[in-house]
Design an enzyme around this catalytic site. Structure first.
Site, mmCIF file in Angstrom:
data_model
loop_
_atom_site.group_PDB
_atom_site.id
_atom_site.type_symbol
_atom_site.label_atom_id
_atom_site.label_comp_id
_atom_site.label_asym_id
_atom_site.label_seq_id
_atom_site.Cartn_x
_atom_site.Cartn_y
_atom_site.Cartn_z
ATOM 1 N N GLY A 247 0.844 -1.189 0.000
ATOM 2 C CA GLY A 247 0.000 0.000 0.000
ATOM 3 C C GLY A 247 0.875 1.233 0.000
ATOM 4 O O GLY A 247 2.105 1.113 0.101
ATOM 5 N N LYS A 248 0.245 2.384 -0.087
ATOM 6 C CA LYS A 248 0.999 3.642 -0.135
ATOM 7 C C LYS A 248 1.991 3.757 1.026
ATOM 8 O O LYS A 248 3.111 4.206 0.863
ATOM 9 C CB LYS A 248 0.037 4.827 -0.075
ATOM 10 C CG LYS A 248 -0.545 5.138 -1.440
ATOM 11 C CD LYS A 248 -0.742 6.627 -1.613
ATOM 12 C CE LYS A 248 -1.212 6.914 -3.021
ATOM 13 N NZ LYS A 248 -2.653 7.134 -3.120
ATOM 14 N N ARG A 249 1.552 3.309 2.204
ATOM 15 C CA ARG A 249 2.406 3.492 3.378
ATOM 16 C C ARG A 249 3.618 2.576 3.389
ATOM 17 O O ARG A 249 4.559 2.786 4.121
ATOM 18 C CB ARG A 249 1.588 3.353 4.655
ATOM 19 C CG ARG A 249 0.767 4.605 4.890
ATOM 20 C CD ARG A 249 -0.263 4.468 5.973
ATOM 21 N NE ARG A 249 0.299 4.036 7.242
ATOM 22 C CZ ARG A 249 -0.308 3.192 8.059
ATOM 23 N NH1 ARG A 249 -1.465 2.676 7.700
ATOM 24 N NH2 ARG A 249 0.232 2.865 9.204
#
Ligand code: GLU
Length: 480
Positions: A247-249
């Site tokens: 994911g983005k994180r």
């Protein structure tokens, strides 16, 4: 044998994330390997989601990695444009064949009516299926209403995926889906099938999120009497721990940010290739040609591949070490802050002499910038202020004890050949062996750099050059 054709079909809705790039790479590698064509098709049929500049951004990202397309937004093929928005007439033609066969019809309902059907299904706790409300007679399609596909065979579909093997999915996905919207644009479900056929795509490579919709696609292939391509499902990309999807994180960022951070495209390609594919050997570093030769669909994994930034850094170091000194010096220069490049002794020539000692160790531009900011390279580009106390080699020595050794080194270096670090080394090596290596090399290095840690004294002397090196030694002799 039929020519192999693969495609990457992004929607221009924002940045290029790692998953997309990897799909593009595998499609490209496979086409190259098979002597086929790789097409870049832009799926811009949802104008409301389009992000300005994305098409150029996609092209720039692929170009950075050396992924070249035979046909693309800038290079139409024998089948016409590679931008779906330019191909509306083609979709209409295919849609019309379905209308003619009684397999497509204009949606007669208003939005409110459809909403009411949905609410009703919800209240009865069953999934909403449009086909349960299919009108008995079909009106004439004049383009003002969405055109729907009449799904005739509601059954379980079975198909083969080159990576996942035998797959099946069922009737719950089959419905009278919209194929052409009221704005005249086709839906993805319809357009990609028409285009893959028109563009003679043999292998459709994409993410696993499309498996569930495949029965829908297959019902359309059948209705259009189009043979199925080979489906190749990419393994998902997982976060470094391998447990959840990236994911983005976890660092799922725009590909071009990696370029800014100083990753080399060759390292990125090699790294991406190994997320979800492995040649079945221990080998990890593959040049592009080698990748193309080794790449096979059989070795694409079913299960997720982890995105491990540490591995990417390691890979980048491998590729940085392959750069010529000239190219690496340019790389370093890009990473150096102005506080360094504006130092009085900064020249390209000096940088070129310093570069190999940096090249041995670093993984990225960020590391170089940080080291530069911490003063690690300043000695090379400005005369350091040397603390005489640092010249002291052993606890029980005083800096003064180093004086005769430095004096002798100065003499030897005055006559030395400074053309390489090795020639400098030969000039003082015998003497260093005589008095003790540490006893000589430590004070010598400190007088040249003023630092506890730096490359060896020969490299340092070579980098700053004879005149400056002698001045620095003289200056420490004076101050002790
Ligand atoms: N436009 C689709 C996407 O970006 C393409 C999917 C496919 O490759 O068929 O997800």
């Amino acid at each position: 044998m039929k020519k192999i054709v693969t495609r990457f079909a992004p929607s221009p809705t924002g940045f290029m994330h790692i998953g997309g790039v990897r799909t593009a790479l595998y499609s490209y590698l496979y086409a190259q390997k098979m002597g086929g064509d790789f097409i870049l098709r832009i799926e811009d049929t949802d104008k409301s989601r389009e992000v300005k500049g994305s098409i150029a951004h996609i092209q720039e990202s692929l170009t950075w990695l050396g992924i070249d397309w035979k046909y693309g937004p800038d290079k139409p093929g024998p089948f016409g444009s590679c931008l779906q928005s330019d191909r509306l007439d083609i979709y209409k033609k295919y849609a019309q064949t379905l209308v003619d066969k009684g397999l497509a019809y204009p949606d007669p309902y208003t939005n409110e009516e459809l909403e009411a059907f949905r609410e009703q299904a919800k209240a009865e706790k069953r999934p909403f299926l449009y086909r349960e409300h299919r009108p008995e007679t079909f009106g004439v399609w004049d383009g003002t209403k969405p055109l729907r596909f009449k799904v005739s065979e509601v059954k379980r579909y079975h198909w083969t995926d080159a990576v996942r093997g035998e797959l099946e999915a069922g009737e719950e996905m089959l419905d009278d889906i919209i194929i052409i919207k009221a704005d005249g644009y086709p839906t993805y479900n319809f357009a990609h099938i028409v285009d893959d056929h028109e563009m003679e795509v043999t292998h459709v490579m994409r993410g696993e999120e499309f498996i569930a919709s495949t029965p829908k696609f297959l019902s359309l292939y059948d209705a259009l009497e189009i043979p199925y391509p080979v489906f190749v499902t990419m393994p998902p990309i997982m976060a470094a721990d391998g447990k959840k999807k990236l994911g983005k994180r976890d660092g799922a960022k725009d590909l071009l940010e990696y370029r800014t951070e100083g990753y080399l495209p060759e390292a990125m390609v090699n790294f991406l290739a190994l997320i979800g594919w492995n040649p079945g050997t221990e080998q990890e570093v593959f040049g592009e040609t080698e990748l193309i030769e080794t790449f096979t669909l059989e070795k694409i994994q079913r299960s997720g591949g982890a995105f491990n930034e540490e591995k990417l850094l390691w890979m980048n170091k491998e590729y940085l070490q392959k750069l010529s000194t000239e190219d690496f010096a340019k790389y370093v220069k890009d990473a150096l802050p102005e506080t360094i490049t504006s130092l009085p002794l900064f020249t390209e020539q000096t940088l070129l002499k310093l570069a190999p000692s940096i090249q041995e160790r670093v993984h990225s531009k960020a590391e170089i910038t940080q080291a530069a900011e911490e003063g690690e390279y300043s000695w090379a580009f400005s005369t350091p202020k040397v603390d005489p106390a640092l010249v002291q080699w052993k606890k029980d020595e005083s800096p003064k004890d180093a004086l005769p050794r430095l004096q002798k080194a100065l003499e030897l270096l005055t006559d030395a050949d400074f053309s390489t670090a090795d020639t400098i080394k030969s000039a003082v090596w015998d003497y260093a062996e005589e008095v003790g290596r540490g006893e000589l090399l430590w004070p010598l290095r400190v007088s040249l750099t003023g630092r506890e840690r730096s490359p060896d004294p020969f490299t340092c002397a070579f980098v700053v050059g004879k005149e400056e090196a002698l001045l620095r030694i003289q200056s420490i002799l004076n101050s002790i």
